[in-house]
Scaffold this motif. Structure first.
Motif, PDB file in Angstrom:
ATOM      1  N   GLU A   1       2.215  13.213  -2.789  1.00  6.28           N
ATOM      2  CA  GLU A   1       2.782  14.567  -2.734  1.00  6.28           C
ATOM      3  C   GLU A   1       2.878  15.139  -4.152  1.00  6.28           C
ATOM      4  O   GLU A   1       2.564  14.472  -5.121  1.00  6.28           O
ATOM      5  CB  GLU A   1       4.177  14.530  -2.096  1.00  6.28           C
ATOM      6  CG  GLU A   1       4.182  14.265  -0.610  1.00  6.28           C
ATOM      7  CD  GLU A   1       3.810  15.491   0.214  1.00  6.28           C
ATOM      8  OE1 GLU A   1       4.170  16.612  -0.179  1.00  6.28           O
ATOM      9  OE2 GLU A   1       3.138  15.305   1.234  1.00  6.28           O
ATOM     10  N   ASN A   2       3.388  16.352  -4.246  1.00 10.58           N
ATOM     11  CA  ASN A   2       3.550  16.986  -5.554  1.00 10.58           C
ATOM     12  C   ASN A   2       4.558  16.265  -6.436  1.00 10.58           C
ATOM     13  O   ASN A   2       4.449  16.285  -7.650  1.00 10.58           O
ATOM     14  CB  ASN A   2       3.965  18.451  -5.385  1.00 10.58           C
ATOM     15  CG  ASN A   2       2.864  19.277  -4.776  1.00 10.58           C
ATOM     16  OD1 ASN A   2       1.693  18.938  -4.889  1.00 10.58           O
ATOM     17  ND2 ASN A   2       3.233  20.342  -4.102  1.00 10.58           N
ATOM     18  N   SER A   3       5.567  15.650  -5.819  1.00  7.29           N
ATOM     19  CA  SER A   3       6.553  14.891  -6.585  1.00  7.29           C
ATOM     20  C   SER A   3       6.613  13.475  -6.030  1.00  7.29           C
ATOM     21  O   SER A   3       6.384  13.266  -4.835  1.00  7.29           O
ATOM     22  CB  SER A   3       7.933  15.543  -6.488  1.00  7.29           C
ATOM     23  OG  SER A   3       8.478  15.338  -5.209  1.00  7.29           O
ATOM     24  N   PRO A   4       6.922  12.495  -6.856  1.00  8.22           N
ATOM     25  CA  PRO A   4       7.016  11.117  -6.369  1.00  8.22           C
ATOM     26  C   PRO A   4       8.061  10.961  -5.257  1.00  8.22           C
ATOM     27  O   PRO A   4       7.826  10.266  -4.273  1.00  8.22           O
ATOM     28  CB  PRO A   4       7.414  10.319  -7.608  1.00  8.22           C
ATOM     29  CG  PRO A   4       6.902  11.122  -8.752  1.00  8.22           C
ATOM     30  CD  PRO A   4       7.056  12.550  -8.321  1.00  8.22           C
ATOM     31  N   VAL A   5       9.199  11.630  -5.388  1.00  7.84           N
ATOM     32  CA  VAL A   5      10.241  11.530  -4.368  1.00  7.84           C
ATOM     33  C   VAL A   5       9.733  12.105  -3.047  1.00  7.84           C
ATOM     34  O   VAL A   5       9.958  11.536  -1.977  1.00  7.84           O
ATOM     35  CB  VAL A   5      11.536  12.231  -4.833  1.00  7.84           C
ATOM     36  CG1 VAL A   5      12.564  12.284  -3.726  1.00  7.84           C
ATOM     37  CG2 VAL A   5      12.101  11.524  -6.057  1.00  7.84           C
ATOM     38  N   GLY A   6       9.030  13.215  -3.122  1.00  7.89           N
ATOM     39  CA  GLY A   6       8.428  13.803  -1.920  1.00  7.89           C
ATOM     40  C   GLY A   6       7.435  12.852  -1.271  1.00  7.89           C
ATOM     41  O   GLY A   6       7.351  12.763  -0.044  1.00  7.89           O
ATOM     42  N   GLY A   7       6.680  12.134  -2.088  1.00 11.47           N
ATOM     43  CA  GLY A   7       5.730  11.150  -1.564  1.00 11.47           C
ATOM     44  C   GLY A   7       6.435  10.013  -0.849  1.00 11.47           C
ATOM     45  O   GLY A   7       6.022   9.598   0.237  1.00 11.47           O
ATOM     46  N   PHE A   8       7.508   9.503  -1.453  1.00 10.18           N
ATOM     47  CA  PHE A   8       8.277   8.448  -0.793  1.00 10.18           C
ATOM     48  C   PHE A   8       8.818   8.938   0.544  1.00 10.18           C
ATOM     49  O   PHE A   8       8.723   8.248   1.558  1.00 10.18           O
ATOM     50  CB  PHE A   8       9.443   7.970  -1.672  1.00 10.18           C
ATOM     51  CG  PHE A   8       9.051   6.987  -2.730  1.00 10.18           C
ATOM     52  CD1 PHE A   8       8.662   5.701  -2.388  1.00 10.18           C
ATOM     53  CD2 PHE A   8       9.088   7.335  -4.068  1.00 10.18           C
ATOM     54  CE1 PHE A   8       8.305   4.789  -3.363  1.00 10.18           C
ATOM     55  CE2 PHE A   8       8.733   6.422  -5.045  1.00 10.18           C
ATOM     56  CZ  PHE A   8       8.335   5.150  -4.693  1.00 10.18           C
ATOM     57  N   GLU A   9       9.386  10.144   0.548  1.00 10.37           N
ATOM     58  CA  GLU A   9       9.958  10.685   1.779  1.00 10.37           C
ATOM     59  C   GLU A   9       8.895  10.875   2.847  1.00 10.37           C
ATOM     60  O   GLU A   9       9.128  10.601   4.024  1.00 10.37           O
ATOM     61  CB  GLU A   9      10.690  11.995   1.484  1.00 10.37           C
ATOM     62  CG  GLU A   9      11.955  11.758   0.685  1.00 10.37           C
ATOM     63  CD  GLU A   9      12.596  13.029   0.164  1.00 10.37           C
ATOM     64  OE1 GLU A   9      12.032  14.144   0.356  1.00 10.37           O
ATOM     65  OE2 GLU A   9      13.669  12.915  -0.460  1.00 10.37           O
ATOM     66  N   TRP A  10       7.702  11.329   2.465  1.00 13.63           N
ATOM     67  CA  TRP A  10       6.622  11.534   3.421  1.00 13.63           C
ATOM     68  C   TRP A  10       6.189  10.215   4.047  1.00 13.63           C
ATOM     69  O   TRP A  10       6.048  10.110   5.266  1.00 13.63           O
ATOM     70  CB  TRP A  10       5.433  12.214   2.735  1.00 13.63           C
ATOM     71  CG  TRP A  10       4.311  12.497   3.679  1.00 13.63           C
ATOM     72  CD1 TRP A  10       4.199  13.553   4.528  1.00 13.63           C
ATOM     73  CD2 TRP A  10       3.146  11.685   3.875  1.00 13.63           C
ATOM     74  NE1 TRP A  10       3.031  13.456   5.247  1.00 13.63           N
ATOM     75  CE2 TRP A  10       2.363  12.315   4.874  1.00 13.63           C
ATOM     76  CE3 TRP A  10       2.693  10.501   3.316  1.00 13.63           C
ATOM     77  CZ2 TRP A  10       1.157  11.790   5.307  1.00 13.63           C
ATOM     78  CZ3 TRP A  10       1.488   9.980   3.748  1.00 13.63           C
ATOM     79  CH2 TRP A  10       0.726  10.620   4.730  1.00 13.63           C
ATOM     80  N   VAL A  11       5.977   9.195   3.219  1.00 13.88           N
ATOM     81  CA  VAL A  11       5.551   7.891   3.733  1.00 13.88           C
ATOM     82  C   VAL A  11       6.639   7.287   4.625  1.00 13.88           C
ATOM     83  O   VAL A  11       6.347   6.763   5.708  1.00 13.88           O
ATOM     84  CB  VAL A  11       5.172   6.929   2.583  1.00 13.88           C
ATOM     85  CG1 VAL A  11       4.904   5.534   3.110  1.00 13.88           C
ATOM     86  CG2 VAL A  11       3.953   7.442   1.841  1.00 13.88           C
TER      87      VAL A  11
ATOM     88  N   GLY B   1       0.821  -1.212   0.000  1.00 12.95           N
ATOM     89  CA  GLY B   1       0.000   0.000   0.000  1.00 12.95           C
ATOM     90  C   GLY B   1       0.853   1.259   0.000  1.00 12.95           C
ATOM     91  O   GLY B   1       0.585   2.209  -0.731  1.00 12.95           O
ATOM     92  N   ALA B   2       1.898   1.246   0.807  1.00 11.12           N
ATOM     93  CA  ALA B   2       2.791   2.402   0.875  1.00 11.12           C
ATOM     94  C   ALA B   2       3.486   2.628  -0.465  1.00 11.12           C
ATOM     95  O   ALA B   2       3.636   3.772  -0.910  1.00 11.12           O
ATOM     96  CB  ALA B   2       3.817   2.196   1.990  1.00 11.12           C
ATOM     97  N   LYS B   3       3.895   1.548  -1.121  1.00  8.86           N
ATOM     98  CA  LYS B   3       4.552   1.682  -2.430  1.00  8.86           C
ATOM     99  C   LYS B   3       3.589   2.226  -3.477  1.00  8.86           C
ATOM    100  O   LYS B   3       4.001   2.938  -4.397  1.00  8.86           O
ATOM    101  CB  LYS B   3       5.105   0.330  -2.892  1.00  8.86           C
ATOM    102  CG  LYS B   3       6.326  -0.106  -2.128  1.00  8.86           C
ATOM    103  CD  LYS B   3       6.752  -1.483  -2.578  1.00  8.86           C
ATOM    104  CE  LYS B   3       7.808  -2.078  -1.682  1.00  8.86           C
ATOM    105  NZ  LYS B   3       8.143  -3.455  -2.069  1.00  8.86           N
ATOM    106  N   LEU B   4       2.303   1.905  -3.338  1.00  6.10           N
ATOM    107  CA  LEU B   4       1.315   2.398  -4.297  1.00  6.10           C
ATOM    108  C   LEU B   4       1.012   3.880  -4.104  1.00  6.10           C
ATOM    109  O   LEU B   4       0.864   4.621  -5.080  1.00  6.10           O
ATOM    110  CB  LEU B   4       0.015   1.594  -4.185  1.00  6.10           C
ATOM    111  CG  LEU B   4       0.044   0.195  -4.767  1.00  6.10           C
ATOM    112  CD1 LEU B   4      -1.239  -0.547  -4.394  1.00  6.10           C
ATOM    113  CD2 LEU B   4       0.207   0.245  -6.273  1.00  6.10           C
ATOM    114  N   ILE B   5       0.894   4.320  -2.853  1.00  8.28           N
ATOM    115  CA  ILE B   5       0.502   5.714  -2.627  1.00  8.28           C
ATOM    116  C   ILE B   5       1.680   6.680  -2.630  1.00  8.28           C
ATOM    117  O   ILE B   5       1.500   7.856  -2.913  1.00  8.28           O
ATOM    118  CB  ILE B   5      -0.307   5.892  -1.330  1.00  8.28           C
ATOM    119  CG1 ILE B   5       0.543   5.609  -0.098  1.00  8.28           C
ATOM    120  CG2 ILE B   5      -1.554   5.051  -1.344  1.00  8.28           C
ATOM    121  CD1 ILE B   5      -0.068   6.118   1.189  1.00  8.28           C
ATOM    122  N   ALA B   6       2.876   6.195  -2.325  1.00  6.10           N
ATOM    123  CA  ALA B   6       4.025   7.103  -2.192  1.00  6.10           C
ATOM    124  C   ALA B   6       4.256   7.973  -3.416  1.00  6.10           C
ATOM    125  O   ALA B   6       4.450   9.184  -3.276  1.00  6.10           O
ATOM    126  CB  ALA B   6       5.285   6.312  -1.839  1.00  6.10           C
TER     127      ALA B   6
END
Length: 120
Positions: free
Chosen positions: A49-59, A40-45
């Protein structure tokens, strides 16, 4: 010993070791829950966020803060490590090699188990 780890045993009335099915079931459920959370985390990350890298970092940060605030730090550490690797893979797919190297170097510094496997 199976692929899933060592069997859980208890002693019967005569002192013989027998498998403990309840503990084995709990271990299986915990492993399945960890797998689902990681997926689930890999799917939403990449889209949270505005950028995929930002999403990974947030998760990853959410998982780490949850792990440090609870008794489940082992699973949250494993899942956040998986996401670090997924973030490096994201960089590699986009041919951002320097960024991928930096992620993996940071991961290596944070995870002593990874460091010991690296020399093997």
């Amino acid at each position: 010993q199976s692929e899933e780890g060592p069997a859980t045993f208890q002693e019967d009335d005569e002192g013989e070791r027998v498998e403990d099915p309840l503990k084995e079931e709990m271990r299986t459920k915990r492993r399945e829950a960890m797998r689902l959370i990681a997926n689930g985390a890999k799917l939403i990350a990449p889209v949270i966020e505005n950028s995929p890298v930002g999403g990974f970092e947030w998760v990853i940060e959410c998982l780490r803060s949850h792990g440090s605030a609870s008794s489940s730090s082992q699973w949250s550490s494993r899942v956040s490590s998986e996401l670090e690797i997924a973030k490096a893979s994201f960089h590699l797919r986009r041919k951002e090699f320097d960024a991928a190297i930096e992620v993996l170097k940071g991961f290596e510094k944070k995870d002593p188990a990874f460091e010991s496997r690296g020399g093997a």
